[in-house]
Scaffold this motif. Sequence first.
Motif, short mmCIF file in Angstrom:
data_model
loop_
_atom_site.label_atom_id
_atom_site.label_comp_id
_atom_site.label_asym_id
_atom_site.label_seq_id
_atom_site.Cartn_x
_atom_site.Cartn_y
_atom_site.Cartn_z
N GLU A 195 34.87 49.34 38.35
CA GLU A 195 33.93 48.49 39.08
C GLU A 195 34.49 47.10 39.31
O GLU A 195 34.22 46.49 40.36
N ARG A 196 35.26 46.59 38.36
CA ARG A 196 35.75 45.21 38.45
C ARG A 196 37.09 45.09 39.18
O ARG A 196 37.42 44.01 39.67
N ILE A 197 37.84 46.16 39.25
CA ILE A 197 39.22 46.08 39.76
C ILE A 197 39.32 46.56 41.20
O ILE A 197 40.06 45.97 42.00
N TRP A 217 40.31 51.04 47.07
CA TRP A 217 41.19 50.00 47.60
C TRP A 217 41.56 49.04 46.47
O TRP A 217 40.71 48.64 45.68
N LEU A 218 42.83 48.67 46.41
CA LEU A 218 43.30 47.67 45.47
C LEU A 218 44.03 46.60 46.27
O LEU A 218 45.13 46.84 46.76
N ALA A 219 43.42 45.44 46.42
CA ALA A 219 44.01 44.35 47.21
C ALA A 219 44.41 44.81 48.59
O ALA A 219 45.48 44.48 49.09
N ALA A 234 40.70 41.35 34.88
CA ALA A 234 41.58 40.56 35.76
C ALA A 234 43.04 40.73 35.38
O ALA A 234 43.92 40.81 36.25
N GLU A 235 43.34 40.81 34.08
CA GLU A 235 44.71 41.00 33.64
C GLU A 235 45.22 42.38 34.04
O GLU A 235 46.37 42.53 34.48
N VAL A 236 44.37 43.38 33.89
CA VAL A 236 44.77 44.73 34.29
C VAL A 236 45.00 44.78 35.80
O VAL A 236 45.99 45.35 36.28
N ARG A 237 44.12 44.17 36.55
CA ARG A 237 44.24 44.17 38.02
C ARG A 237 45.53 43.49 38.47
O ARG A 237 46.26 43.99 39.33
N ALA A 238 45.84 42.35 37.88
CA ALA A 238 47.06 41.63 38.25
C ALA A 238 48.29 42.47 37.96
O ALA A 238 49.24 42.51 38.76
#
Length: 830
Positions: free
Chosen positions: A594-596, A621-623, A798-802
């Motif tokens: 949900e957050r990423i 979608w991721l970025a 946020a760390e995982v997403r980055a």
Amino acid sequence: MAKRSYITYASEGGVRRLGSEVAPKGCDVVYRLHRISEELASPDALSAPNAVRSAGLSAYTSAQGCGRLADEPTEPAGPPVLVMVRGRDAREVVSAVASSGMAPFVPFTADHGNQSHLRFAKGTVCIGERYSNQLFSNAHAVLTAAEACGATAVFLCDEAITLSSVDLFLFRAAQRGLKVYAPLDGRHPLLGWTECSTDKAYDQPESWRACPHCGLSFEEIRIASSHYICPHCGGPMRMTSQQRIDDLLDMDSFEEWFCGIEQTDPLDFPGYLDKLVAQRAKTGLEEAVRCGVGAIAGIRTALAVMDSTFFMGSMGSVVGEKVARTFDRATDLGLPVVVFCASGGARMQEGLVSLMQMAKVSCAVERHSRARLLYISVITDPTTGGVTASFALQGDIVVAEPRALIGFAGKRVIQDTIRQELPEGFQTAEFALAHGLIDAVVPRERMRSSLAHLLAVHEASCLEVLGASEAPGARCTKAIVSYESVRRALELGQGTFNYVTYGRIPVVVDAGDLTVRGVIGSIASAVGRGAAAIRFATAPVAAWARDRAQCERRIPERIALPREGAAAADASAAWESVQLARNVNRPTAMRYIERIFDGFHELHGDRMFGDDGAIVGGVAWLAGCPVTVIAQEKGADVRERVARNFGCPQPEGYRKSLRLMRQAEKFGRPIVCLVDTQGAFCGAEAEMRGQGNAIAENLFAMAGLKVPVVSVLIGEGGSGGALALAVSNRVAMQEHAVYSVLSPEGFASILWKDRMRAPEAAAVMRMSAEEVARMGLVERVLSEGSGPAHLDPDKAAAEVRAFLIEQIEELSVMTPDQLIEQRHRRFAAF
């Protein structure tokens, strides 16, 4: 008489005496029954004021009461009226209407035919077999009853009062010359009546349709605007091919293909050709399927829509030919295909020729698939027989409408042939979903948006052909490749025929705002780096800039760790890591998803046996980059944990993940895996269904995937059950995650015959993130913030997403062979 004919009711509440003053603005006229009777009997002889004009007339003053005054003579029965009443005031209301000079007719249902108030009416009208609130407030029932008794007016009481604010009902009543009245404030039928009317007009001719589930009838306008879902019971009504097209595609975007194919009669079946002629005359269709090309939220797609109104959608030679040609033309044009299936199966009148259509269409589907193009099958009610056993279940993604009948052999065939008792809900869409046979059950109100987002993800995944030479008109909407672009297109533009005709007129926006054409020029510089690099070049600028800012804060390749042996010596610290990884408040995979990611669409089932809730998979979608997401999910509360088997996957879970990995490889999408499991489920039933086989197949397949694969351990990583989602190009662990060959309890039990030594085992196994990183088994340890992830889940996500964005960007420049070689070298080093 005039003073007794009307009372004026103030808008703020209460009866207002006018005297000689001009009535305040906003007052409404409330009629007495006697005055209504006179107007209905002689509408041209009386100049009755309407609700607006009366506010300025002092001649009409307040006079309470609803029946005729005591000194007024009783008149013979006058104009017939329908009184929709049945509550506790029913007898009094019917008597008052009768005494005012009108002839009241009262509705009833067969199961309530002995109610006492009915004998006070001039006549009765039966409107159904069984009483329901919805029946007495149904527009068709009221208008039909009024027509049956020749009423000149309708008095709405009790449940029927809701119709007083329904514009379509009031418009149709006015068309029939009916006046409609409702009690004062909807609560005082013995005080006075207000006339109900509407300023709205409807161009569509009056057309009614009965719901096959509840039996109530509704006007086509209302049904179409609700996607042919019954407004009362929520049951889906079967749709014709034209209704499907109008409800799904962008308005005026459909171009029909393959009309006029010559009909055959291979068996010379008696009367078959005559029946075809009759079916064409009855339905206005050439055959049981319509094929063509259109757009969904601006995304061009080939389409085949089967129509059950023509020979029950049975598949003959012409149906098979049209569907096969649709796939072949879509292959030539580089288009995805969406097929709406609705069929009783093979057409018996054409014998084996009909059977051969299953194989012919399957060959066309395979050619389309070999070109790495998307096929979405939408199963509607009913879909059985040869269509089910061929192209209906051959899609890359298979979805179904709620309650749709899906099966190979019909219930009657099964019961008549082998006399087998069938379970509740057998051969429904929900049954198929629970048994892993389809990806999702999608309600009609979400069908267009779901298809648009799925098409967009795959459209963006196939941008590697952007610079290639193409047939004219192919891929004309490639610029719509972002989640936000499609979302805006669905909300603001490219409305369907039904949306424009029966719903709110959409706002027209500039085409440039619906696409990412402003950044499409950056594709040229990325062509040489491969398809995935092109995808990142086409990501929306704002989203990518935000994510790049996170990525610029590069995390070191190896974090600073204590000297080797320090962590192993501290059993309490190691056991603390295990406890934090198992913390029931720790964010689960779904919370990270949900957050990423944007626009996550979950896809279910292994297409063989079941759908394992312990593994969640889908596209997202991721970025701005389309990805396939596969995650092990424990559940957020006790009920969910039980439903998801506490995150311990079954064989069908691993087979589901393998299916989604193969799909991602076909369309060139990176794969993201989130690992969180104590281990694969070790029950007897899992062994009988091939638990070891399923894990082995995953390991083998992941080793050779031709797309980037990135895994993050977000909680527990236990044994082969975790490794089955971690044969990746890059692997990271959150700082409070653990990774081990098996649980500490199992380790202590096997080696020391003492489960109580689990904390000591945790230290010996070196399963904490720091120890695993020191051994070089993962590339990165990801910070969870100032404390464990459950204290700051947004920071942890946020760390995982980055990390995911950074790694996919780096891996996207590699060729498929390089990705496989890098993955093999990574594990060969251990």
